[in-house]
Design an enzyme around this catalytic site. Structure first.
Site, short mmCIF file in Angstrom:
data_model
loop_
_atom_site.label_atom_id
_atom_site.label_comp_id
_atom_site.label_asym_id
_atom_site.label_seq_id
_atom_site.Cartn_x
_atom_site.Cartn_y
_atom_site.Cartn_z
N SER A 1 -2.06 4.27 3.74
CA SER A 1 -3.31 4.40 2.98
C SER A 1 -4.34 3.33 3.33
O SER A 1 -5.48 3.41 2.89
CB SER A 1 -3.04 4.41 1.47
OG SER A 1 -2.53 3.17 1.07
N SER B 1 0.86 -1.19 0.00
CA SER B 1 0.00 0.00 0.00
C SER B 1 0.89 1.23 0.00
O SER B 1 2.09 1.15 0.31
CB SER B 1 -0.88 0.02 1.25
OG SER B 1 -0.11 0.44 2.36
N ASP B 2 0.34 2.39 -0.29
CA ASP B 2 1.09 3.62 -0.07
C ASP B 2 1.03 3.93 1.43
O ASP B 2 0.27 3.31 2.19
CB ASP B 2 0.56 4.77 -0.93
CG ASP B 2 1.64 5.85 -1.14
OD1 ASP B 2 2.62 5.88 -0.37
OD2 ASP B 2 1.49 6.68 -2.04
N PHE B 3 1.83 4.89 1.81
CA PHE B 3 2.07 5.19 3.23
C PHE B 3 0.77 5.48 4.00
O PHE B 3 0.10 6.49 3.77
CB PHE B 3 2.97 6.43 3.29
CG PHE B 3 3.66 6.62 4.60
CD1 PHE B 3 4.93 6.11 4.82
CD2 PHE B 3 3.05 7.32 5.62
CE1 PHE B 3 5.58 6.31 6.02
CE2 PHE B 3 3.69 7.52 6.82
CZ PHE B 3 4.96 7.01 7.03
#
Ligand code: NOJ
Length: 744
Positions: A290, A286-288
């Protein structure tokens, strides 16, 4: 003693791996090893492999002894973000390998976006070189430098196509075209991952952000994304697919939603397309944070549900949010997450660790000697300089004011807040780049100008703000000079993450300074530093020459000086359309046709009544100190079936006074289709060196099943018979045209 433990650990892992070969009847050594390992893991340890935490985010805690050290030792952390010295990475890796029960090595991820220590031009600038081999080379250097510290995973390349200059992150990508972005994505993946993943200088690539981030509404950072499936498949996804086909080991999902479903929990993207259609078997991170922000985003009721939704959609690793760690055990107990899916995700992660050779030697990257000797080498700096040369785009050169004719000038004014500015030549995401290593333009010129020529420097103003008090000094410097070089533009941090701008003009009073200088009746060379297309119509009109230098990195000042002095003849081409004003945005070359195509003489056409609808500079545009003439566009056949290759040739003659490189561009248009196709689509290009007076015939091969195919109205992929236009030229607007018939 430490060495002994290390050797014993390695022997143990190698022994375990070799035992598994003996026991294996079917499946390879890797599968057996990973299956055996998974068989030994507790649920907590499995979730550990799916959890990534940041080192160094909390400045009060040393990176080498983070708050989650106990978690690492308990096997609850599979990867660490933002550790970047051998000292820190070795200590962290030891905790995992020597103190956790199963000794599984960790991944060390980092945002190495345009270099690690040697900082190259921003990725958008590199794309303007249209030189994939050189891009691959800079990516290789970045991997070589970073891996020397133990970093083994790059959160790069960013492959988001965008039509939105307001969006700051466009600078990290490759512009507005899916083909060019795909070529660059492949170059970067191959550069990072090299030819052999077992090598100590190769790292795992992580194309991002899957998907649609480049289409955030109104270019506003983290905004929603609403795109049709046709646009998603035909425009946004191709670079991701290209990166996967090039072997990218990992993938990062995006912050945004896509048509109402957040990318971090988007099953259609992560499972149906990525794994189902593309057979991807790496992992998705995942992105940070998210995953837990799915609550804020209005997709999950609570933190527990975030884990369920993201994981079941196909998200393997949770970056930073702790949602998996905190919730998956209960979700498994409740039957909401299937343990077989956990095993699948863990397998994806272990597979990457295996491919990198971490099970054979968890410390393979950590090498103090390499850390000392691989950074900022002479060759790396030379490559940074060459990359910067090739990235610059010459937009205007009236009266051939460039290259500077030193026989004509006794004194040169160097003005502007970007003329002697290290930080803003670096940009954002500078990894471990040091500002003080940057060569400014002033330094670059001072090194190269002959002693008889005076350089009159004045800053003139700041990049931002309305302080004009430096104007008079600048005007005086200009008065004392024969020619004016004006370096203005954006600050390095005006693009990048959270760098969206609503107004894409040159900030502050810099343009006013230009207008004042242009009144002096001396040639003005505008050197623009920018991380996005800027609306510069008036500034161009007030200048004799305009060179886009983007954010050029460590060797920036040397490279700009080289080009000004004619050591290098510019060859860059815009990977993005430059608008006349922000009100034209989005404006891009590969738009769909209108039923009433834009026509300045017809009010009832796709246009505005108050401003032009045409761009200031089109995609693919860029001048040279020489001139090129195109002629004789030829197809070796006028019609054919899907399997018939079409050979296209065009003659390009260097008609000017310098040797030079030209990017010869090939576009097509599918004239009628079940889902209407763009008015032009780039399908190939070649960057060629042509000596002055020389003519070359440039050839391309179009393969209909590859180059004419698209996602059709029913979302199947393939061609549709009918007429195609084939164009070749120096940019997306100035082209020669032929017609081709694709038969049933
Ligand atoms: C957020 C950014 O969107 C992403 O590109 C980056 O890799 C992570 N933060 C980690 O820094």
């Amino acid at each position: 003693m430490r060495e002994l433990t290390k050797i014993l650990m390695i022997l143990l892992v190698v022994f375990a791996a070799s035992c598994s070969i003996d026991n294996s009847k079917k499946g390879g050594e890797k599968e057996k090893f990973i299956n055996d390992l998974i068989g030994k893991m507790t649920l907590e340890e499995k979730i550990g492999q799916l959890s990534l935490f940041s080192a160094g985010i909390d400045p009060t805690v040393p990176v080498s002894n983070p708050k989650y050290a106990d978690d690492i030792k308990a096997g609850r952390v599979g990867a660490v973000f933002a550790a970047f010295t051998t000292r820190d990475i070795e200590r962290l890796q030891k905790m995992a390998v020597e103190e956790s029960r199963l000794g599984i090595p960790m991944l060390f991820g980092y945002d190495v976006i345009h270099g690690f220590k040697t900082i190259f031009p921003m990725p958008l600038a590199e794309t303007a070189s249209w030189n994939p081999d050189l891009i691959r080379h800079t990516a290789r250097i970045a991997a070589d430098e970073a891996s020397a510290t133990g970093v083994n995973w790059f959160f790069a390349p960013m492959v988001d196509v965008t039509h939105e200059p307001r969006w700051g992150r466009g600078v990290e990508g490759s512009g507005e075209d899916p083909y060019l972005a795909s070529v660059v994505a492949v170059a970067r993946v191959k550069g990072y991952q090299g030819d052999d993943l077992k090598d100590v200088s190769t790292v795992a690539a992580c194309p991002k952000h899957f998907a649609g981030y480049g289409f955030v509404e109104a270019g506003k950072e983290y905004a929603p994304v609403d795109v049709s499936e046709g646009r998603l498949r035909n425009l946004i996804l191709p670079p991701f697919k290209a990166a996967i086909d090039a072997g990218a080991l990992t993938m990062m999902s995006a912050f945004n939603d896509v048509n109402g479903v957040p990318a971090a929990a988007n099953k259609f993207l992560m499972t149906d397309i990525l794994r189902g259609e593309w057979n991807y078997n790496g992992f998705v991170v995942s992105d940070f944070g998210s995953i837990d922000s799915l609550v804020v985003q209005g997709y999950a009721e609570n933190n527990k549900q975030t884990a369920e939704l993201a994981f079941n959609a196909g998200g393997d690793i949770d970056m930073e949010s702790s949602s998996y760690k905190d919730n998956i055990p209960a979700l498994v107990k409740e039957g909401k997450i299937d343990i077989r899916d956990i095993d699948r995700a863990v397998r994806n992660v272990l597979n990457v660790k295996w491919e990198l050779g971490l099970f054979k030697d968890p410390y393979k990257y950590i090498d103090k000697t390499r850390e000392k000797t691989r950074m900022l080498t002479k060759q790396n700096l030379e490559t940074a300089r060459q990359m910067a040369w090739e990235s610059f785009v010459l937009l205007k050169n009236n009266n051939r004011v460039l290259p500077l004719d030193l026989k004509k000038y006794r004194s040169i004014a160097l003005i502007g807040p970007l003329a002697d500015n290290q930080a803003d030549y670096m940009g954002t995401w500078i990894a471990q780049g040091d500002t003080f290593n940057v060569v400014t333009l002033k330094q670059g010129l001072e090194k190269q100008l002959p002693s008889g020529i005076r350089l009159n420097y004045a800053k003139g103003c700041n990049i931002e703000g309305d302080d004009c008090s430096g104007f008079s000094e600048a005007i005086n410097a200009a008065r004392r000079s024969d020619i004016i070089l004006l370096a203005i533009g954006e600050k390095g941090n005006m693009s990048g993450e959270s760098g969206s701008r609503g107004d894409i003009t040159i900030p502050g009073v810099q343009s006013e300074l230009l207008y004042e200088l242009s009144k002096l009746d001396k040639p003005v060379v505008l050197l623009l530093s920018n991380g996005r297309p800027l609306a510069i119509e008036k500034e161009v009109a007030a200048s004799d020459a305009v060179l886009v230098t983007w954010i050029p990195g460590t060797a920036g000042g040397d490279a700009v000086a080289d080009v000004l002095l004619g050591q290098y003849n510019p060859s860059g081409k815009l990977p993005v359309t430059f608008p006349r004003s922000v009100s034209q945005v989005p404006i891009y070359y590969n738009h769909l046709p209108s039923n009433r195509p834009g026509d300045p003489s017809n009010r009832y056409s796709c246009s505005y009544i108050d401003i032009p609808f045409t761009p200031l500079y089109p995609f693919g545009y860029g001048l040279s100190y020489t001139t090129f003439k195109y002629s004789d566009l030829k197809l070796d056949r006028k019609e054919g079936g899907e399997n018939d290759i079409v050979k296209v040739s065009v003659k390009v003659k260097n008609t000017g006074d310098f040797d030079g490189e030209e990017v010869v561009q090939l576009y097509i248009r599918d004239v009628a289709a079940s889902l209407i196709r763009p008015v032009k689509e780039l399908k190939a290009f070649k960057k060629v060196f042509i000596k002055k007076g020389e003519e070359k015939t440039i050839t391309f091969e179009l393969k209909p099943e590859r180059d004419f195919a698209f996602y059709r109205a029913d979302m199947t992929y393939g061609t549709e018979p009918g007429r195609f236009l084939i164009f070749a030229g120096t940019n997306s607007q100035d082209v020669l045209k032929e017609e081709y018939l694709l038969k049933e």
